[in-house]
Write a protein that holds these residues in place. Structure first.
Motif, short mmCIF file in Angstrom:
data_model
loop_
_atom_site.label_atom_id
_atom_site.label_comp_id
_atom_site.label_asym_id
_atom_site.label_seq_id
_atom_site.Cartn_x
_atom_site.Cartn_y
_atom_site.Cartn_z
N HIS A 1 21.22 28.43 0.07
CA HIS A 1 22.03 27.76 1.10
C HIS A 1 22.73 26.55 0.50
N ALA B 1 33.13 24.48 5.10
CA ALA B 1 33.12 24.90 6.51
C ALA B 1 31.77 24.64 7.18
N ILE B 2 30.76 24.26 6.40
CA ILE B 2 29.42 24.14 6.98
C ILE B 2 29.27 22.78 7.67
N LEU C 1 25.96 33.78 10.25
CA LEU C 1 24.87 32.82 9.98
C LEU C 1 25.32 31.50 10.59
N GLY D 1 29.65 29.13 8.70
CA GLY D 1 30.46 27.92 8.53
C GLY D 1 31.18 27.60 9.83
N SER D 2 30.55 26.71 10.62
CA SER D 2 31.15 26.24 11.89
C SER D 2 31.50 27.38 12.85
N ASN E 1 20.18 29.32 11.68
CA ASN E 1 19.56 28.37 10.76
C ASN E 1 19.39 27.05 11.51
C1 PEP Z 1 24.49 26.90 8.10
O1 PEP Z 1 23.69 25.97 8.12
O2 PEP Z 1 24.24 27.91 7.43
C2 PEP Z 1 25.73 26.78 8.87
C3 PEP Z 1 26.62 27.74 8.76
O3 PEP Z 1 25.88 25.65 9.62
P1 PEP Z 1 27.02 25.39 10.74
O4 PEP Z 1 27.07 26.63 11.61
O5 PEP Z 1 26.52 24.20 11.50
O6 PEP Z 1 28.30 25.15 10.03
#
Ligand code: PEP
Length: 249
Positions: free
Chosen positions: A96, A172-173, A232, A212-213, A9
């Motif tokens: 999202h 976690a995002i 993702l 999530g990170s 993403n």
């Molecule tokens: C996301 O945008 O779906 C996501 C998981 O972002 P990040 O990997 O930066 O936490």
């Protein structure tokens, strides 16, 4: 045996020229393979460029980050699923956490978007996840299953086996905090159980991605966790060699 799905993403990053340069590098690091699926979700304005750059790579798919729930009409600034499909998208993110929590998208709107995606022939990658407050209140599974049921409320459940799902805890995002593989698995198992209820035996094969990170250091252990069918990834998908090392897991 897992056939993992790795979804990038790119959020509001990578203008067309940046996306082209990224893919030139990435494709050199990542030869064609049939044992995993990679999907890019670029900005809508880079979608066409990305589609053209990937036209010889049938193993790599392209999706759009957001769609409107109507098919066409007076919705200035929005993109419909059929317009995205015409520009090359075959997938769309729906639900999202940034759509839900930055733009105020409701469960009901997410459900309408899933239905619009199906009408236009886009595969939804439907995202669910709890906030920190919801987690601390012990409501993670309730929230995630409520989002899932609302997300698929308007579609024929016989279509569900074609979807992708993602569990992305909001806390976690983009924060550098990641669910442990065991915590992710617990939620994924609850989602799997609900998918069995909704779709019967066909609910078994629906990939459930974790997001999530995720980074190149933690991707392997998350992917090895039971019921984690892919990843993702936001921030760590913006650098070609780092992303290539994640998708080679
Ligand atoms: C996301 O945008 O779906 C996501 C998981 O972002 P990040 O990997 O930066 O936490």
């Amino acid at each position: 045996m897992k056939h993992p799905v790795f979804a990038a993403n790119w959020k509001m990053n990578q203008a067309p020229a940046d996306a082209e340069a990224f893919l030139r590098q990435f494709l050199a690091y990542y030869p064609k393979t049939q044992d995993r699926t990679v999907i890019f979700f670029p900005s809508a304005l880079s979608l066409h460029t990305v589609t053209i750059a990937l036209q010889d790579r049938s193993d790599i798919k392209v999706g759009v980050q957001n769609i409107h729930w109507e098919d066409h009409g007076a919705f200035t600034g929005e993109n419909s699923a059929s317009i995205a499909r015409g520009a090359g998208a075959r997938y769309t993110l729906v639900g999202h956490s940034e759509r839900r929590h930055v733009f105020g998208e409701t469960d009901e709107q997410a459900g309408k978007k899933v239905a619009a995606a199906v009408r236009a022939g886009l595969t939804p990658l439907f995202c669910v996840g709890e906030t920190l407050a919801e987690r601390e209140a012990g409501r993670t599974v309730d929230v995630v299953l409520r989002q899932l049921r609302a997300g698929v409320a308007e579609v024929d459940k016989a279509q569900l086996h074609t979807f992708l799902l993602a569990y992305e805890p909001v806390w976690a995002i983009g924060t550098g905090k990641t669910a442990t593989p065991a915590d992710a698995s617990t939620v994924h198992m609850a989602i799997r159980q609900e998918l069995r209820t909704l779709a019967g035996a066909r609910g078994e094969g629906i990939p459930i991605l974790y997001g999530g990170s995720v980074n190149r250091g933690n991707a392997g252990s998350l992917l090895a966790a039971p019921e984690v069918g892919g990843l993702l990834v936001g921030g760590a998908s913006l650098e070609a060699d780092g992303w290539a090392s994640i998708v080679r897991n």
